[in-house]
Design an enzyme around this catalytic site. Structure first.
Site, PDB file in Angstrom:
ATOM      1  N   CYS A  11       7.309  -0.348   9.050  1.00 59.42           N
ATOM      2  CA  CYS A  11       7.533   1.070   8.793  1.00 59.42           C
ATOM      3  C   CYS A  11       7.508   1.263   7.282  1.00 59.42           C
ATOM      4  CB  CYS A  11       8.811   1.596   9.432  1.00 59.42           C
ATOM      5  SG  CYS A  11      10.354   0.977   8.762  1.00 59.42           S
ATOM      6  N   CYS A  85       3.724   4.121   9.352  1.00 58.11           N
ATOM      7  CA  CYS A  85       3.236   3.703   8.031  1.00 58.11           C
ATOM      8  C   CYS A  85       1.808   4.162   7.782  1.00 58.11           C
ATOM      9  CB  CYS A  85       3.376   2.198   7.835  1.00 58.11           C
ATOM     10  SG  CYS A  85       2.313   1.204   8.859  1.00 58.11           S
ATOM     11  N   CYS A  89      -1.202   0.265   6.710  1.00 66.67           N
ATOM     12  CA  CYS A  89      -1.200  -0.966   7.499  1.00 66.67           C
ATOM     13  C   CYS A  89      -2.621  -1.501   7.646  1.00 66.67           C
ATOM     14  CB  CYS A  89      -0.602  -0.708   8.882  1.00 66.67           C
ATOM     15  SG  CYS A  89       1.122  -0.225   8.809  1.00 66.67           S
TER      16      CYS A  89
END
Length: 133
Positions: A11, A85, A89
């Site tokens: 996150c 996120c 990522c």
């Protein structure tokens, strides 16, 4: 996936959702799964409301520290679970990805974090059951 799969929870701040998810997986899986967590813009400390919410269910995450998401960590993980996120990522072919839409506990009190904690527990238990199947 190896005999001991690795799961990475990601996150933004690695201070709430991903820390609670990692805590649940360590608690439920024991040493049968390698548990990792990281953030795209990690905070300085774990969210105190997340710590308290987890303490209420007997899981201590006070020793955890928000960690920056590293390319190598993501690349060597079997399952990557993202929690808000976005594009930060990395994507690797052959990895299993899940994106969990969860409320962000940042700035909320423990009363607001409890339902998030409980939803994470359900999702982690489901993921663990799939890994064991």
């Amino acid at each position: 996936m190896s005999d001991k799969p690795s799961v990475l929870f990601v996150c933004v701040h690695n201070a709430g959702r991903s820390q609670m998810a990692a805590g649940w997986l360590r608690h439920l899986a024991g040493d049968t799964v390698e548990v990792r967590s990281a953030g795209s813009a990690p905070a300085d400390t774990v969210n105190p409301a997340a710590v308290e919410a987890m303490r209420e269910v007997g899981i201590d995450i006070t020793d955890q520290t928000p960690t920056l998401l590293a390319y190598a960590t993501a690349e060597s993980s079997d399952v990557i679970v993202t929690m808000g996120c976005g594009d930060a990522c990395p994507v690797f072919p052959g990895k299993r990805y899940e994106d969990w839409q969860l409320a962000d506990p940042a700035g909320k009190g423990v009363e607001a974090v409890r339902p998030i904690r409980d939803e994470i527990r359900t999702r982690v238990a489901d993921l663990l059951a799939e890994l064991r199947a």
